[in-house]
Design a protein around this motif. Structure first.
Motif, mmCIF file in Angstrom:
data_model
loop_
_atom_site.group_PDB
_atom_site.id
_atom_site.type_symbol
_atom_site.label_atom_id
_atom_site.label_comp_id
_atom_site.label_asym_id
_atom_site.label_seq_id
_atom_site.Cartn_x
_atom_site.Cartn_y
_atom_site.Cartn_z
ATOM 1 N N UNK A 103 1.003 -1.328 -0.196
ATOM 2 C CA UNK A 103 -0.225 0.634 -0.094
ATOM 3 C C UNK A 103 0.477 1.567 -0.099
ATOM 4 N N UNK A 104 2.455 0.929 0.182
ATOM 5 C CA UNK A 104 3.103 2.525 0.294
ATOM 6 C C UNK A 104 3.568 2.569 -1.291
ATOM 7 N N UNK A 105 4.021 3.367 -1.764
ATOM 8 C CA UNK A 105 4.711 3.803 -2.698
ATOM 9 C C UNK A 105 6.514 3.542 -2.304
ATOM 10 N N UNK A 106 7.178 3.196 -2.946
ATOM 11 C CA UNK A 106 8.771 2.958 -3.023
ATOM 12 C C UNK A 106 9.149 3.721 -2.601
ATOM 13 N N UNK A 107 8.345 4.952 -3.231
ATOM 14 C CA UNK A 107 9.661 6.179 -3.385
ATOM 15 C C UNK A 107 9.233 6.911 -1.669
ATOM 16 N N UNK A 108 8.014 7.047 -1.370
ATOM 17 C CA UNK A 108 7.666 7.460 0.036
ATOM 18 C C UNK A 108 8.176 6.394 0.878
ATOM 19 N N UNK A 109 8.580 5.211 1.028
ATOM 20 C CA UNK A 109 9.336 4.060 1.993
ATOM 21 C C UNK A 109 10.895 4.774 1.764
ATOM 22 N N UNK A 110 11.479 4.626 0.755
ATOM 23 C CA UNK A 110 12.837 5.222 0.784
ATOM 24 C C UNK A 110 12.965 6.929 1.639
ATOM 25 N N UNK A 111 11.996 7.691 1.430
ATOM 26 C CA UNK A 111 11.797 8.813 2.881
ATOM 27 C C UNK A 111 12.031 8.579 3.543
ATOM 28 N N UNK A 112 11.350 7.631 4.159
ATOM 29 C CA UNK A 112 11.028 7.102 5.845
ATOM 30 C C UNK A 112 12.365 6.585 6.215
ATOM 31 N N UNK A 113 12.890 5.556 5.346
ATOM 32 C CA UNK A 113 14.260 5.493 5.491
ATOM 33 C C UNK A 113 15.471 6.375 5.852
ATOM 34 N N UNK A 114 14.877 7.850 4.640
ATOM 35 C CA UNK A 114 15.719 8.778 5.308
ATOM 36 C C UNK A 114 16.353 9.620 5.759
ATOM 37 N N UNK A 115 14.605 9.570 6.860
ATOM 38 C CA UNK A 115 14.277 10.038 8.291
ATOM 39 C C UNK A 115 15.543 9.879 9.126
ATOM 40 N N UNK A 116 15.765 8.322 8.532
ATOM 41 C CA UNK A 116 16.620 7.939 10.065
ATOM 42 C C UNK A 116 15.609 7.405 10.610
ATOM 43 N N UNK A 117 14.041 7.061 10.890
ATOM 44 C CA UNK A 117 13.261 6.516 11.654
ATOM 45 C C UNK A 117 13.385 5.118 11.672
ATOM 46 N N UNK A 118 12.840 3.778 13.094
ATOM 47 C CA UNK A 118 13.112 2.863 12.589
ATOM 48 C C UNK A 118 12.337 2.213 11.757
ATOM 49 N N UNK A 119 11.362 1.445 11.277
ATOM 50 C CA UNK A 119 10.315 0.878 10.368
ATOM 51 C C UNK A 119 10.706 -0.681 10.459
ATOM 52 N N UNK A 120 9.250 -1.319 10.575
ATOM 53 C CA UNK A 120 9.050 -2.161 10.222
ATOM 54 C C UNK A 120 7.517 -2.779 9.544
ATOM 55 N N UNK A 121 8.716 -3.541 8.724
ATOM 56 C CA UNK A 121 7.601 -3.940 7.321
ATOM 57 C C UNK A 121 6.379 -4.964 8.044
ATOM 58 N N UNK A 122 5.320 -4.302 7.629
ATOM 59 C CA UNK A 122 3.965 -5.903 7.908
ATOM 60 C C UNK A 122 3.293 -6.858 7.335
ATOM 61 N N UNK A 123 4.082 -7.520 6.625
ATOM 62 C CA UNK A 123 2.722 -7.757 5.430
ATOM 63 C C UNK A 123 2.507 -9.816 5.910
ATOM 64 N N UNK A 124 2.050 -9.913 7.059
ATOM 65 C CA UNK A 124 1.415 -11.192 6.800
ATOM 66 C C UNK A 124 1.048 -11.742 5.981
ATOM 67 N N UNK A 125 1.462 -13.594 5.752
ATOM 68 C CA UNK A 125 1.360 -13.815 3.390
ATOM 69 C C UNK A 125 0.842 -15.361 4.767
ATOM 70 N N UNK A 126 0.885 -15.939 5.434
ATOM 71 C CA UNK A 126 0.031 -17.089 6.449
ATOM 72 C C UNK A 126 -0.813 -16.391 7.409
ATOM 73 N N UNK A 127 -1.827 -16.943 7.937
ATOM 74 C CA UNK A 127 -2.185 -16.715 9.143
ATOM 75 C C UNK A 127 -1.171 -16.577 10.300
ATOM 76 N N UNK A 128 -0.913 -17.940 10.154
ATOM 77 C CA UNK A 128 0.063 -17.388 11.252
ATOM 78 C C UNK A 128 1.109 -16.089 12.081
ATOM 79 N N UNK A 129 1.283 -15.868 10.257
ATOM 80 C CA UNK A 129 1.976 -14.574 10.464
ATOM 81 C C UNK A 129 1.242 -13.747 11.270
ATOM 82 N N UNK A 130 0.098 -13.284 10.888
ATOM 83 C CA UNK A 130 -0.700 -12.294 11.825
ATOM 84 C C UNK A 130 -0.316 -12.724 14.351
#
Length: 292
Positions: A103-130
């Protein structure tokens, strides 16, 4: 004795200040020097996940459609799936941002990385991943006392469904995400994990695109035994689209089902409840095979 006590106290202080590291759903390490106190959720399912993990007091902002639980509606919004207000994000001074790549553009994700703020990517692919997301986010926020029991409850419910439906006869099914255009989900989406758990077979599961657009003709050719759609507003066409096609097996047997899309389309804790409903509906489909 005093030296022993001093050494023990020093160990406690050292552990209290120890860095926290977990791996996100990309397998990348996320490290915080102390539990997060100011967290931004950049997807609706993430908002639900953070609340369930005990983060109610730590969430400072979310995005559009973050409407569960009720308290989430009062959070300041920093954008939507189509884009974020990066100046607003930076001004809130978060110490953790939880994102969803689809749901996020790679450009904006790169901008978040540039801010130096810790970032967690949540992408459950199986029910147990939730459940796994809950425990990892709980660790990052220091809310394990809430997150761990919540994760254990989800796993208990998943285990019960696995035992109950493991030997059920398969049901070929079509899941309609939207009707304009008509699109569905393939086997790479977490929803197909719920289908498999319940004994459902996704008729378009082998398509390469995660959310492929399909035609009415293609669905008719597959002739699914059951049709499912996420409920939206009463004015939506939804499953009414299929009622004229009386020769389709699903229509002929009355196997047209609506389930709240937020329970199946969002990969948050409520998806377990959505899977439970899906399993129950598929059992109805099986019963109708032998009904007069």
């Amino acid at each position: 004795m005093k030296k022993l006590f001093a050494a023990f106290a020093g160990m406690i202080a050292l552990n209290a200040g120890a860095a926290i590291t977990v791996h996100d759903d990309d397998g990348k390490p996320v490290t915080l020097q102390k539990p997060a106190q100011r967290v931004i959720a950049l997807a609706p399912h993430v908002t639900e996940m953070l609340y369930a993990a005990g983060g109610a007091e730590r969430l400072i902002a979310a995005v559009a459609y973050s409407d569960y639980p009720e308290a989430a509606k009062r959070l300041p919004q920093v954008g939507s799936h189509s884009g974020f207000d990066m100046e607003r994000v930076a001004s809130l001074k978060p110490d953790l941002i939880v994102v969803w790549m689809h749901g996020s553009s790679e450009r904006q994700i790169d901008q978040i990385r540039a801010l130096g703020i810790p970032m967690f990517h949540s992408e459950p692919r199986k029910l147990d991943d939730i459940a796994s997301n809950l425990t990892r986010l709980g660790k990052l926020m220091g809310t394990e006392a809430v997150a761990d029991p919540a994760a254990a409850d989800l796993r208990k419910r998943l285990g019960a469904m696995q035992l109950k439906y493991a030997k059920r006869a398969p049901v070929r099914m079509f899941y309609q995400v939207w009707d304009k255009p008509l699109y569905t989900l393939n086997d790479g989406h977490i929803l197909s994990d719920a289908m498999r758990l319940c004994g459902g077979e996704n008729v378009f599961g082998k398509l390469k695109v995660t959310a492929p657009v399909v035609t009415v003709e293609a669905v008719l050719q597959e002739d699914p035994e059951a049709l499912f759609s996420g409920e939206r507003s009463p004015t939506d066409v939804g499953l009414n689209l299929w009622k004229p096609y009386i020769t389709m097996t699903a229509v002929k047997r009355g196997n047209l089902f609506s389930i709240d899309g937020n329970l199946l389309n969002r990969s948050g804790p409520r998806m377990i409840a959505g899977a439970e409903i899906l399993c129950e509906k598929l059992d109805i489909v099986r019963q109708r095979r032998t009904s007069p």
